[in-house]
Design a protein around this motif. Structure first.
Motif, PDB file in Angstrom:
ATOM      1  N   LEU A  48      -1.608  -6.695   1.639  1.00 36.98           N
ATOM      2  CA  LEU A  48      -1.714  -6.467   3.089  1.00 36.98           C
ATOM      3  C   LEU A  48      -1.444  -4.992   3.391  1.00 36.98           C
ATOM      4  O   LEU A  48      -2.230  -4.332   4.078  1.00 36.98           O
ATOM      5  N   LEU A  49      -0.341  -4.476   2.861  1.00 37.63           N
ATOM      6  CA  LEU A  49       0.012  -3.068   3.118  1.00 37.63           C
ATOM      7  C   LEU A  49      -1.063  -2.139   2.549  1.00 37.63           C
ATOM      8  O   LEU A  49      -1.440  -1.148   3.161  1.00 37.63           O
ATOM      9  N   TRP A  50      -1.553  -2.513   1.372  1.00 37.98           N
ATOM     10  CA  TRP A  50      -2.603  -1.710   0.737  1.00 37.98           C
ATOM     11  C   TRP A  50      -3.854  -1.656   1.629  1.00 37.98           C
ATOM     12  O   TRP A  50      -4.427  -0.588   1.861  1.00 37.98           O
ATOM     13  N   SER A  51      -4.281  -2.800   2.122  1.00 33.18           N
ATOM     14  CA  SER A  51      -5.507  -2.824   2.933  1.00 33.18           C
ATOM     15  C   SER A  51      -5.293  -2.087   4.259  1.00 33.18           C
ATOM     16  O   SER A  51      -6.215  -1.464   4.777  1.00 33.18           O
ATOM     17  N   MET A  52      -4.070  -2.129   4.794  1.00 31.94           N
ATOM     18  CA  MET A  52      -3.772  -1.361   6.021  1.00 31.94           C
ATOM     19  C   MET A  52      -3.949   0.128   5.752  1.00 31.94           C
ATOM     20  O   MET A  52      -4.566   0.863   6.533  1.00 31.94           O
ATOM     21  N   LYS A  53      -3.424   0.582   4.631  1.00 34.83           N
ATOM     22  CA  LYS A  53      -3.525   2.001   4.275  1.00 34.83           C
ATOM     23  C   LYS A  53      -4.983   2.410   4.049  1.00 34.83           C
ATOM     24  O   LYS A  53      -5.432   3.467   4.519  1.00 34.83           O
ATOM     25  N   GLU A  54      -5.716   1.572   3.341  1.00 36.96           N
ATOM     26  CA  GLU A  54      -7.120   1.892   3.039  1.00 36.96           C
ATOM     27  C   GLU A  54      -7.961   1.950   4.317  1.00 36.96           C
ATOM     28  O   GLU A  54      -8.797   2.834   4.478  1.00 36.96           O
ATOM     29  N   ALA A  55      -7.753   0.978   5.197  1.00 33.72           N
ATOM     30  CA  ALA A  55      -8.539   0.935   6.439  1.00 33.72           C
ATOM     31  C   ALA A  55      -8.256   2.174   7.286  1.00 33.72           C
ATOM     32  O   ALA A  55      -9.173   2.776   7.860  1.00 33.72           O
ATOM     33  N   VAL A  56      -7.005   2.576   7.343  1.00 37.11           N
ATOM     34  CA  VAL A  56      -6.631   3.753   8.142  1.00 37.11           C
ATOM     35  C   VAL A  56      -7.102   5.037   7.454  1.00 37.11           C
ATOM     36  O   VAL A  56      -7.558   5.971   8.129  1.00 37.11           O
ATOM     37  N   PRO A  71      -1.355   7.565  -1.054  1.00 33.76           N
ATOM     38  CA  PRO A  71      -1.023   6.324  -0.345  1.00 33.76           C
ATOM     39  C   PRO A  71       0.340   6.366   0.339  1.00 33.76           C
ATOM     40  O   PRO A  71       0.546   5.730   1.376  1.00 33.76           O
ATOM     41  N   GLY A  72       1.266   7.147  -0.237  1.00 30.44           N
ATOM     42  CA  GLY A  72       2.595   7.237   0.357  1.00 30.44           C
ATOM     43  C   GLY A  72       2.626   7.994   1.673  1.00 30.44           C
ATOM     44  O   GLY A  72       3.605   7.943   2.417  1.00 30.44           O
TER      45      GLY A  72
END
Lengths: 155, 84
Positions: A48-56, A71-72
């Motif tokens: 979930l956190l990964w996909s949030m970062k990728e989308a943004v 990513p950080g």
């Protein structure tokens, strides 16, 4: 501007071992690592956190012409999960973005935008066929594919 | 470390994550990890961790940000090896 990201959970499980030493520290902030460690479903929280970062990242990189593997630097906060839906805020270089995610047993899809609620978008998730590029003619605002899935969003 | 040796060690590492065998075959300093080798971003983390283990160096976040292609990776590895 909007951005989206889909994670095929089966593919992610096959390709990535996020439990490997040092992995989480390279990708997630302390606060995010805490969310993962205290989650009843750590695997779901990771992606979930990964996909949030990728989308943004898709929005921020286009807006600021910024290309980096950092990513950080995309910090997820205010993560709220309710059933199959999640929302959150991702901050990158002091710009705040808003995300809404669908948590399904087989995939996680996130859509990100510059305001809350995220701009109304029509989302189409289908099976991904690498040889079929006809979706490009439909002018999606953002495209993501991973594993078995293709996710398109239209404004 | 000899640059050819460094390149071949790097090639072995990225081979596990590359989804484009042709680009891997012709790997050179201009090869881009995501655009050419089609390494997914979750596996870029593995490349960084594997590089750290193979060369016994630590790649800080600022260096990791730039590690998007072979030439940047080589430059970062060489710098970190000198600092050891």
């Amino acid at each position: 501007m909007i951005g989206n990201d889909i994670v095929d959970l089966y593919q992610a499980d096959a390709d990535s071992n996020w439990r490997r030493k040092g992995y989480l520290q390279k990708v997630f902030t302390m606060e995010e690592q805490q969310l993962i460690q205290t989650s009843s479903n750590p695997c779901q929280m990771v992606w979930l956190l990964w996909s949030m970062k990728e989308a943004v990242y898709k929005i921020h990189s286009r807006k600021k012409n910024w290309q980096a593997f950092a990513p950080g630097k995309l910090c997820c906060t205010e993560v709220k999960i309710s059933g199959q839906c999640a929302s959150g805020v991702v901050t990158c270089q002091r710009v705040r973005y808003f995300t809404q995610s669908s948590l399904c047993p087989d995939f996680i899809h996130t859509i990100a935008g510059e305001s809350f609620p995220v701009e109304a978008a029509r989302i189409r998730i289908s099976s991904y066929d690498p040889s079929d590029l006809s979706y490009r003619n439909t002018a999606p605002a953002t495209v993501s594919h991973h594993g078995r899935y293709l996710a398109l969003a239209y404004l | 470390m000899d640059r050819q040796l460094l390149l071949s060690k790097l090639k072995t590492i990225v081979a596990s994550y590359s989804h484009d065998k042709d680009a891997l075959e012709y790997l050179n300093e201009t090869t881009d990890f995501t655009k050419d080798l089609k390494i997914n971003s979750a596996n870029l983390v593995d490349v960084v961790l594997d590089v750290e283990e193979e060369f016994d160096i630590e790649i800080d976040n600022l260096s990791m940000e730039r590690m998007l292609n072979v030439s940047a990776a080589i430059e970062i590895i060489e710098t970190k090896l000198k600092e050891k």
